[in-house]
Write a protein that holds these residues in place. Sequence first.
Motif, short mmCIF file in Angstrom:
data_model
loop_
_atom_site.label_atom_id
_atom_site.label_comp_id
_atom_site.label_asym_id
_atom_site.label_seq_id
_atom_site.Cartn_x
_atom_site.Cartn_y
_atom_site.Cartn_z
N THR A 24 0.70 -1.09 -0.07
CA THR A 24 -0.02 0.08 0.18
C THR A 24 0.88 1.20 0.15
OG1 THR A 24 -0.11 0.08 2.44
CG2 THR A 24 -1.76 -1.15 1.48
N GLY A 25 0.34 2.41 -0.19
CA GLY A 25 1.16 3.68 -0.32
C GLY A 25 1.95 3.96 -1.55
N VAL A 26 1.46 3.15 -2.73
CA VAL A 26 2.17 3.35 -3.88
C VAL A 26 1.33 4.52 -4.69
CG1 VAL A 26 2.61 2.42 -6.47
CG2 VAL A 26 3.02 1.10 -4.13
N THR A 27 2.19 5.41 -5.24
CA THR A 27 1.68 6.55 -5.82
C THR A 27 1.80 6.55 -7.46
OG1 THR A 27 3.66 8.00 -5.28
CG2 THR A 27 2.02 8.13 -3.81
N THR A 70 12.29 -8.46 -14.63
CA THR A 70 13.34 -8.57 -14.05
C THR A 70 13.30 -7.34 -12.79
OG1 THR A 70 14.95 -7.54 -15.34
CG2 THR A 70 14.90 -9.92 -15.38
N CYS A 71 12.53 -6.27 -13.08
CA CYS A 71 12.65 -5.08 -12.19
C CYS A 71 11.39 -4.17 -12.25
CB CYS A 71 13.79 -4.21 -12.60
SG CYS A 71 14.09 -2.83 -11.48
N VAL A 72 10.86 -3.97 -11.12
CA VAL A 72 9.62 -2.93 -11.17
C VAL A 72 10.16 -2.11 -10.02
CG1 VAL A 72 7.25 -2.97 -9.97
CG2 VAL A 72 8.03 -5.03 -11.04
N VAL A 73 9.88 -0.71 -10.72
CA VAL A 73 9.93 0.64 -9.90
C VAL A 73 8.79 1.09 -9.56
CG1 VAL A 73 11.58 2.47 -9.90
CG2 VAL A 73 12.26 0.69 -11.16
N LEU A 74 8.73 1.48 -8.32
CA LEU A 74 7.56 2.22 -7.65
C LEU A 74 7.75 3.33 -6.90
CD1 LEU A 74 6.15 -1.23 -6.59
CD2 LEU A 74 5.23 -0.10 -8.46
N GLN A 75 6.88 4.37 -6.93
CA GLN A 75 7.23 5.59 -6.41
C GLN A 75 6.17 5.41 -5.34
OE1 GLN A 75 9.19 8.27 -6.70
NE2 GLN A 75 8.44 8.58 -4.48
N THR A 76 6.57 5.57 -4.03
CA THR A 76 5.59 5.32 -2.70
C THR A 76 5.81 6.63 -2.01
OG1 THR A 76 7.29 4.68 -1.00
CG2 THR A 76 6.51 2.76 -2.81
#
Length: 87
Positions: A21-24, A32-38
């Motif tokens: 939770t808290g993903v913006t 191979t890679c997931v980039v998430l702004q939280t």
Amino acid sequence: MEGTHLPHKLQLSERKTLSMTGVTEVVSFDETCVVLQTSLGLLIVQGQQLQLKNLSLDGGQVAVEGSISALSYEEPRQGGGWRRLFR
């Protein structure tokens, strides 16, 4: 979502399912890679055969499935840019 603080939680199950939770924003993703702004910084999820599941950015909820090998956060540097916080 500047000025809004969503609660940020991670739950990793069997190194195969990561619920958050808290993903913006989903910045980028591939197998191979997931980039998430939280709400607490940039989160990088590394592994193999990664897939996004249960994507609901309105509520800030995201799940990643696959073989998860690493999680790391980056924080903004003063003056812009990013630096690695954990590895």
